[in-house]
Write a protein that holds these residues in place. Sequence first.
Motif, PDB file in Angstrom:
ATOM      1  N   UNK A 322       0.836  -1.210   0.000  1.00 52.14           N
ATOM      2  CA  UNK A 322       0.000   0.000   0.000  1.00 52.14           C
ATOM      3  C   UNK A 322       0.867   1.255   0.000  1.00 52.14           C
ATOM      4  N   UNK A 323       1.973   1.214   0.746  1.00 51.26           N
ATOM      5  CA  UNK A 323       2.868   2.374   0.796  1.00 51.26           C
ATOM      6  C   UNK A 323       3.469   2.667  -0.574  1.00 51.26           C
ATOM      7  N   UNK A 324       3.861   1.614  -1.291  1.00 51.72           N
ATOM      8  CA  UNK A 324       4.432   1.796  -2.632  1.00 51.72           C
ATOM      9  C   UNK A 324       3.407   2.453  -3.556  1.00 51.72           C
ATOM     10  N   UNK A 325       2.157   2.040  -3.461  1.00 50.00           N
ATOM     11  CA  UNK A 325       1.115   2.632  -4.295  1.00 50.00           C
ATOM     12  C   UNK A 325       0.912   4.111  -3.961  1.00 50.00           C
ATOM     13  N   UNK A 326       0.932   4.424  -2.673  1.00 53.35           N
ATOM     14  CA  UNK A 326       0.803   5.823  -2.244  1.00 53.35           C
ATOM     15  C   UNK A 326       1.963   6.655  -2.786  1.00 53.35           C
ATOM     16  N   UNK A 327       3.174   6.125  -2.649  1.00 50.39           N
ATOM     17  CA  UNK A 327       4.361   6.858  -3.089  1.00 50.39           C
ATOM     18  C   UNK A 327       4.414   6.996  -4.610  1.00 50.39           C
ATOM     19  N   UNK A 328       4.048   5.929  -5.310  1.00 46.36           N
ATOM     20  CA  UNK A 328       4.103   5.964  -6.774  1.00 46.36           C
ATOM     21  C   UNK A 328       3.159   7.031  -7.326  1.00 46.36           C
ATOM     22  N   UNK A 329       2.025   7.220  -6.650  1.00 46.50           N
ATOM     23  CA  UNK A 329       1.016   8.177  -7.125  1.00 46.50           C
ATOM     24  C   UNK A 329       1.133   9.552  -6.463  1.00 46.50           C
ATOM     25  N   UNK A 330       2.166   9.744  -5.669  1.00 45.80           N
ATOM     26  CA  UNK A 330       2.317  11.028  -4.960  1.00 45.80           C
ATOM     27  C   UNK A 330       2.819  12.121  -5.901  1.00 45.80           C
ATOM     28  N   UNK A 331       2.549  13.378  -5.547  1.00 46.82           N
ATOM     29  CA  UNK A 331       3.008  14.511  -6.354  1.00 46.82           C
ATOM     30  C   UNK A 331       4.529  14.554  -6.485  1.00 46.82           C
ATOM     31  N   UNK A 332       5.279  14.379  -5.366  1.00 51.00           N
ATOM     32  CA  UNK A 332       6.740  14.429  -5.517  1.00 51.00           C
ATOM     33  C   UNK A 332       7.276  13.381  -6.475  1.00 51.00           C
ATOM     34  N   UNK A 333       6.623  12.212  -6.532  1.00 53.10           N
ATOM     35  CA  UNK A 333       7.094  11.159  -7.438  1.00 53.10           C
ATOM     36  C   UNK A 333       6.707  11.493  -8.876  1.00 53.10           C
ATOM     37  N   UNK A 334       5.460  11.953  -9.064  1.00 52.00           N
ATOM     38  CA  UNK A 334       5.006  12.268 -10.426  1.00 52.00           C
ATOM     39  C   UNK A 334       5.761  13.457 -11.006  1.00 52.00           C
ATOM     40  N   UNK A 335       6.111  14.410 -10.142  1.00 50.00           N
ATOM     41  CA  UNK A 335       6.836  15.605 -10.604  1.00 50.00           C
ATOM     42  C   UNK A 335       8.353  15.432 -10.511  1.00 50.00           C
ATOM     43  N   UNK A 336       8.760  14.201 -10.183  1.00 47.29           N
ATOM     44  CA  UNK A 336      10.185  13.848 -10.114  1.00 47.29           C
ATOM     45  C   UNK A 336      10.957  14.720  -9.120  1.00 47.29           C
ATOM     46  N   UNK A 337      10.294  14.966  -7.977  1.00 48.11           N
ATOM     47  CA  UNK A 337      10.941  15.721  -6.894  1.00 48.11           C
ATOM     48  C   UNK A 337      11.732  14.788  -5.968  1.00 48.11           C
ATOM     49  N   UNK A 338      11.349  13.522  -5.922  1.00 48.38           N
ATOM     50  CA  UNK A 338      12.122  12.562  -5.128  1.00 48.38           C
ATOM     51  C   UNK A 338      13.485  12.360  -5.782  1.00 48.38           C
ATOM     52  N   UNK A 339      14.514  12.233  -4.965  1.00 48.63           N
ATOM     53  CA  UNK A 339      15.837  11.896  -5.495  1.00 48.63           C
ATOM     54  C   UNK A 339      15.824  10.479  -6.058  1.00 48.63           C
ATOM     55  N   UNK A 340      15.110   9.578  -5.344  1.00 47.08           N
ATOM     56  CA  UNK A 340      14.969   8.189  -5.784  1.00 47.08           C
ATOM     57  C   UNK A 340      13.499   7.964  -6.163  1.00 47.08           C
ATOM     58  N   UNK A 341      13.227   7.921  -7.452  1.00 50.78           N
ATOM     59  CA  UNK A 341      11.850   7.777  -7.904  1.00 50.78           C
ATOM     60  C   UNK A 341      11.332   6.360  -7.648  1.00 50.78           C
ATOM     61  N   UNK A 342      10.067   6.295  -7.279  1.00 55.21           N
ATOM     62  CA  UNK A 342       9.415   5.001  -7.041  1.00 55.21           C
ATOM     63  C   UNK A 342       8.721   4.574  -8.330  1.00 55.21           C
ATOM     64  N   UNK A 343       9.158   3.461  -8.885  1.00 53.79           N
ATOM     65  CA  UNK A 343       8.564   2.971 -10.127  1.00 53.79           C
ATOM     66  C   UNK A 343       7.932   1.592  -9.947  1.00 53.79           C
ATOM     67  N   UNK A 344       8.698   0.664  -9.359  1.00 57.39           N
ATOM     68  CA  UNK A 344       8.211  -0.714  -9.285  1.00 57.39           C
ATOM     69  C   UNK A 344       8.126  -1.205  -7.843  1.00 57.39           C
ATOM     70  N   UNK A 345       7.238  -2.147  -7.644  1.00 55.95           N
ATOM     71  CA  UNK A 345       7.154  -2.860  -6.371  1.00 55.95           C
ATOM     72  C   UNK A 345       8.485  -3.564  -6.133  1.00 55.95           C
ATOM     73  N   UNK A 346       9.000  -3.497  -4.927  1.00 53.01           N
ATOM     74  CA  UNK A 346      10.280  -4.122  -4.623  1.00 53.01           C
ATOM     75  C   UNK A 346      11.366  -3.106  -4.336  1.00 53.01           C
ATOM     76  N   UNK A 347      11.063  -1.820  -4.564  1.00 46.69           N
ATOM     77  CA  UNK A 347      12.057  -0.774  -4.303  1.00 46.69           C
ATOM     78  C   UNK A 347      12.341  -0.672  -2.803  1.00 46.69           C
ATOM     79  N   UNK A 348      13.593  -0.430  -2.483  1.00 44.74           N
ATOM     80  CA  UNK A 348      13.992  -0.225  -1.083  1.00 44.74           C
ATOM     81  C   UNK A 348      13.726   1.233  -0.740  1.00 44.74           C
TER      82      UNK A 348
END
Length: 478
Positions: A322-348
């Motif tokens: 559930x956390x991965x889904x939240x992060x993947x759909x978050x504004x910082x991820x969509x706008x590429x504000x995260x240093x480490x973008x969340x793309x796939x399940x399994x990310x650390x």
Amino acid sequence: MAKRDKIKAILAKEETNYSTTVMGWVRTFRSNRFISLNDGSTINNLQLVIDYENMDEALLKRVNTGAAIKAEGEIIESQGKGQSVEMVVKTLTVLGDADPEKYPLQPKKHSLEFLRENAHLRFRTNTFSAIFRIRHQIAFAIHQFFHDRGFVYVHTPIITGSDAEGAGEMFQVTAMPMDNLPKTEDGNINYKEDFFGKATNLTVSGQLEAELGALALSEVYTFGPTFRAENSNTSRHLAEFWMIEPEVAFNDLHDNMDLAEDMLKYVIKHCTEHCGDDLAFLEQRLINEEKSKPQNERSPMALLEKLNFCIENDFERVSYTDAINILRNSKPNKKKKFQFLIEDWGADLQSEHERYLVEKHFKKPVILFDYPKDIKSFYMRLNDDEKTVGAMDVLFPGIGEIIGGSQREERLDVLEKRMEDMDIPKEEMDWFLDTRRFGTCPHSGYGLGFERLVLFITGMSNIRDVIPFPRYPGSAEF
């Protein structure tokens, strides 16, 4: 030495018109008349009033910031503002001089970096005396919490032949001469000639040994130093730090989460009840420090408000998926504000992801659970989906992960397969596997990085400022 009263006791009882003796270190000496004295028992100072016209001038010249003194006199109601009582000094003795030309901690603002370079003296500042009194109360509360619940405190080895995390980033321990290391016939170092007859390291965790205790005593915990040889020069990492690691037989993952939440709330509440003056000082310090920052970079809550928020709110429990889904759909991820973008399940997950979940999305402490098996340790219990393990991390605002734990894998065949998959040598861990061969049972535990908890409760931003003598790459001072 004459019996002395501690300044904390004098200020707490607010009685007047009695004689006593105090000893401490001079913070300031104003107008040849008012000494501000601190003895480390409290962040508050006691004002001493000097009759300088009838005091030896040579003696008064020795009353400098940092000097240790003994004063005998009468406690009276304060004649000025800022304190309820003060001492009228009858006799004054300088126990230890502090040359103002050489003493580094003169009464002015010092940077935290400067104080780290003078860590042997920084205990004497308001900020660090407050931090280390709070650190003591946190340690006391942790022991009290487990003692009251029937846990047994177990001392696990500091020198060990195993790597509990499978990380390999360990400090090696040897008694062999480094300029003449004994070698085997094939040219490798011959550890059989070393002190312990094998390669040994400083421990990264007491968990595996604590499991042995839990599978006989039911409930145990460790509280000791641990070491990581990671080349991490960050505000969140130390090479030497303290860990609290409870291990509990007959507990599953949900019991483990309950224990972690109960412990954190207990300890934080203890500090709000017993460290009021120190926390109030650190709260004001944080407010003053953040005045120069843009509004969006300031702490969303004042320090005491943040602590009470953690006490009063249930921690949000969220699966990794559930956390991965939240992060993947978050504004910082969509706008590429995260240093480490969340793309796939399994990310650390990184600290930026953990803090987003806590500070932006849920706005409360979060417990993540059921992580992918491939990013977690071999001893964590494999779930029925065979993709995830019964792991959990507790995430706090401003910190990210503060606790990591799991239900342990109690099934011998599954554990051996996991060790094989992760290249953990079974022959070296045979003693550990015996707990699964004889009387195995469901059990769980976690590790709490003590300094990260101190960091959170004090509101400090750099982990090097909440341990007396920080150890990190390139630094082993004092």
